[in-house]
Design a protein around this motif. Sequence first.
Motif, mmCIF file in Angstrom:
data_model
loop_
_atom_site.group_PDB
_atom_site.id
_atom_site.type_symbol
_atom_site.label_atom_id
_atom_site.label_comp_id
_atom_site.label_asym_id
_atom_site.label_seq_id
_atom_site.Cartn_x
_atom_site.Cartn_y
_atom_site.Cartn_z
ATOM 1 N N THR A 127 29.694 -0.254 -0.136
ATOM 2 C CA THR A 127 28.588 0.704 -0.129
ATOM 3 C C THR A 127 28.851 1.850 -1.097
ATOM 4 O OG1 THR A 127 29.598 1.627 1.880
ATOM 5 C CG2 THR A 127 27.703 0.180 2.168
ATOM 6 N N PHE A 128 30.107 2.243 -1.254
ATOM 7 C CA PHE A 128 30.455 3.257 -2.254
ATOM 8 C C PHE A 128 30.125 2.747 -3.650
ATOM 9 C CE2 PHE A 128 33.686 4.742 -5.330
ATOM 10 C CZ PHE A 128 33.344 6.084 -5.376
ATOM 11 N N GLU A 129 30.539 1.531 -3.957
ATOM 12 C CA GLU A 129 30.278 0.969 -5.281
ATOM 13 C C GLU A 129 28.780 0.875 -5.562
ATOM 14 O OE1 GLU A 129 32.317 -2.751 -5.248
ATOM 15 O OE2 GLU A 129 34.285 -1.867 -5.701
ATOM 16 N N PHE A 130 27.989 0.481 -4.560
ATOM 17 C CA PHE A 130 26.542 0.366 -4.744
ATOM 18 C C PHE A 130 25.927 1.732 -5.028
ATOM 19 C CE2 PHE A 130 22.183 -0.289 -2.758
ATOM 20 C CZ PHE A 130 21.667 -0.920 -3.877
ATOM 21 N N ALA A 131 26.402 2.758 -4.338
ATOM 22 C CA ALA A 131 25.895 4.105 -4.577
ATOM 23 C C ALA A 131 26.212 4.565 -5.998
ATOM 24 C CB ALA A 131 26.484 5.075 -3.556
ATOM 25 N N VAL A 132 27.442 4.308 -6.462
ATOM 26 C CA VAL A 132 27.819 4.711 -7.823
ATOM 27 C C VAL A 132 27.008 3.934 -8.855
ATOM 28 C CG1 VAL A 132 29.695 4.802 -9.508
ATOM 29 C CG2 VAL A 132 30.135 5.422 -7.126
ATOM 30 N N GLN A 133 26.822 2.643 -8.641
ATOM 31 C CA GLN A 133 26.035 1.837 -9.571
ATOM 32 C C GLN A 133 24.612 2.382 -9.701
ATOM 33 O OE1 GLN A 133 26.662 -1.885 -7.595
ATOM 34 N NE2 GLN A 133 28.475 -2.424 -8.817
ATOM 35 N N GLN A 134 24.023 2.763 -8.571
ATOM 36 C CA GLN A 134 22.685 3.368 -8.622
ATOM 37 C C GLN A 134 22.714 4.693 -9.387
ATOM 38 O OE1 GLN A 134 19.999 3.102 -5.053
ATOM 39 N NE2 GLN A 134 21.926 2.627 -4.012
ATOM 40 N N ALA A 135 23.736 5.502 -9.102
ATOM 41 C CA ALA A 135 23.836 6.810 -9.749
ATOM 42 C C ALA A 135 23.971 6.672 -11.263
ATOM 43 C CB ALA A 135 25.022 7.586 -9.178
ATOM 44 N N VAL A 136 24.677 5.658 -11.729
ATOM 45 C CA VAL A 136 24.817 5.429 -13.168
ATOM 46 C C VAL A 136 23.457 5.112 -13.790
ATOM 47 C CG1 VAL A 136 25.798 3.888 -14.913
ATOM 48 C CG2 VAL A 136 27.248 4.762 -13.070
ATOM 49 N N GLU A 137 22.647 4.323 -13.090
ATOM 50 C CA GLU A 137 21.311 4.005 -13.616
ATOM 51 C C GLU A 137 20.443 5.264 -13.693
ATOM 52 O OE1 GLU A 137 20.533 1.171 -14.999
ATOM 53 O OE2 GLU A 137 22.569 0.503 -14.500
ATOM 54 N N VAL A 138 20.580 6.134 -12.703
ATOM 55 C CA VAL A 138 19.842 7.404 -12.732
ATOM 56 C C VAL A 138 20.325 8.267 -13.896
ATOM 57 C CG1 VAL A 138 19.390 9.533 -11.453
ATOM 58 C CG2 VAL A 138 19.371 7.338 -10.258
ATOM 59 N N ALA A 139 21.632 8.262 -14.146
ATOM 60 C CA ALA A 139 22.191 9.021 -15.276
ATOM 61 C C ALA A 139 21.663 8.484 -16.601
ATOM 62 C CB ALA A 139 23.716 8.958 -15.241
ATOM 63 N N VAL A 169 13.468 4.725 -10.594
ATOM 64 C CA VAL A 169 14.404 4.331 -11.641
ATOM 65 C C VAL A 169 14.833 2.893 -11.366
ATOM 66 C CG1 VAL A 169 16.678 4.733 -12.679
ATOM 67 C CG2 VAL A 169 15.270 6.682 -11.986
ATOM 68 N N ASP A 170 14.709 2.031 -12.359
ATOM 69 C CA ASP A 170 15.135 0.641 -12.192
ATOM 70 C C ASP A 170 16.617 0.585 -11.837
ATOM 71 O OD1 ASP A 170 12.628 -0.289 -12.783
ATOM 72 O OD2 ASP A 170 13.067 -0.776 -14.873
ATOM 73 N N GLY A 171 16.948 -0.217 -10.826
ATOM 74 C CA GLY A 171 18.335 -0.375 -10.421
ATOM 75 C C GLY A 171 18.832 0.702 -9.481
ATOM 76 N N ALA A 172 17.942 1.622 -9.077
ATOM 77 C CA ALA A 172 18.343 2.707 -8.173
ATOM 78 C C ALA A 172 17.272 2.886 -7.096
ATOM 79 C CB ALA A 172 18.553 4.002 -8.945
ATOM 80 N N PRO A 173 17.175 1.941 -6.171
ATOM 81 C CA PRO A 173 16.083 1.962 -5.194
ATOM 82 C C PRO A 173 16.108 3.148 -4.230
ATOM 83 C CG PRO A 173 17.710 0.277 -4.627
ATOM 84 C CD PRO A 173 18.050 0.765 -5.997
ATOM 85 N N GLU A 174 17.264 3.822 -4.099
ATOM 86 C CA GLU A 174 17.352 4.922 -3.133
ATOM 87 C C GLU A 174 17.311 6.295 -3.800
ATOM 88 O OE1 GLU A 174 20.054 3.705 0.493
ATOM 89 O OE2 GLU A 174 21.059 3.116 -1.358
ATOM 90 N N ALA A 175 17.060 6.350 -5.091
ATOM 91 C CA ALA A 175 17.110 7.625 -5.814
ATOM 92 C C ALA A 175 16.005 8.576 -5.369
ATOM 93 C CB ALA A 175 17.002 7.372 -7.317
ATOM 94 N N ALA A 176 16.362 9.847 -5.311
ATOM 95 C CA ALA A 176 15.401 10.888 -4.970
ATOM 96 C C ALA A 176 15.775 12.163 -5.709
ATOM 97 C CB ALA A 176 15.387 11.145 -3.463
ATOM 98 N N ILE A 177 14.808 13.053 -5.856
ATOM 99 C CA ILE A 177 15.050 14.365 -6.452
ATOM 100 C C ILE A 177 15.719 15.263 -5.413
ATOM 101 C CG2 ILE A 177 13.881 16.463 -7.246
ATOM 102 C CD1 ILE A 177 14.085 14.436 -9.420
ATOM 103 N N VAL A 178 16.634 16.116 -5.867
ATOM 104 C CA VAL A 178 17.211 17.137 -4.985
ATOM 105 C C VAL A 178 16.312 18.363 -5.043
ATOM 106 C CG1 VAL A 178 19.162 18.690 -4.576
ATOM 107 C CG2 VAL A 178 19.574 16.320 -5.256
#
Length: 371
Positions: A127-139, A169-178
């Motif tokens: 789950t950590f790796e999945f979160a980082v992978q999503q964060a990279v796509e957002v970056a 964002v493609d590849g980041a299904p859980e992304a949200a604005i802070v």
Amino acid sequence: MTEPIKDFYAVIPAGGIGSRLWPLSRADAPKFLHDLTGSGNSLLRDTWDRLESLTGADRISVVTGRAHRAAVEAELPGIADKNVFLESEPRDSAAAIGLAAAILHRRDPDVIIGSFAADHFIRGTRTFEFAVQQAVEVARAGYICTIGIQPSEPSVGFGYMRKGDELIVDGAPEAAIVERFVEKPDLETAKQYYADRSFLWNAGMFISKASVLLDELAANEPELHAGLLELAEAWDDRERRGPVVDRVWPTLKKIAIDYAVAEPAADKGRLAVIPGHFDWDDVGDFASLTKLISNGRKNDLAVLGPKARVLSDAATGILVSQTSRVISLVGVKDIVVVDTPDALLVTTTEHAQRVKGVVESLKLTGRGDVL
């Protein structure tokens, strides 16, 4: 097995002494060099191990003090010399992470970096790796991204952020604005945050293009930004590096990355968050360490230390021993005992946050020999 992300570089800031964990954590043996989880590895080594699958061993850098270089390299024999960035003195997280960003951006202008503290506990590799992978796509989409932890209790020990609108964002299904950051709350406010579920703990993980992070620093802290660029320009020239570091580093402003980058980016709508669905703790004091070792069982006595010799009768809390002394605890609740060769701490989990005050008092009385 997770494939390394080709343009992603992990940065591990390894600074601070963890003063709320004194006398276990010291200036010459800081928190990140200790095994506080019973894993058999230091917190620093555990951090490296969970990042290596995402980056590969050649794309992890550590920012640490000159005094800790030998210990860090002993813990991380796979780290390349060019990836050890040494501070001449502590200047807080904006300088540490900004230095790494400036150096890595100079080496590769398109690099994406992620900063992950050397002294935090994480359980749940996938789950950590999945979160980082999503964060990279957002970056990649131009945002600065953080990973916020879904609270497991109404904690007053962590800062919070409020998750806002969904970010597509493609590849980041859980992304949200802070929407905003909030400081450590009182208990009643923490209970409201916990019930709301749109509030996440701020775990201090930030992922972005190095260029985007540096642009944010330039906008908010231009003098700090200029100093970091000057350091980066000289860094890979061994003859020039030392004199430039000695001249520039002490002049850099001490400020946390949260205030220099994250909060201003949130105000501009440029900070995103991925919720992290894994167990996380910053192991900030002996109360949190007690919960970590005992897995939350309040009626147990947690014991840490390979030489610990303890006799316990109806005692709860934590005992940390670096000696072979026999320690007997009878009928005490929520006790904290830390026994080292030259210092002894006795307190309770309720007052664990106050240990930092003991360290400050020792500094004022000139007892640096036990710090």
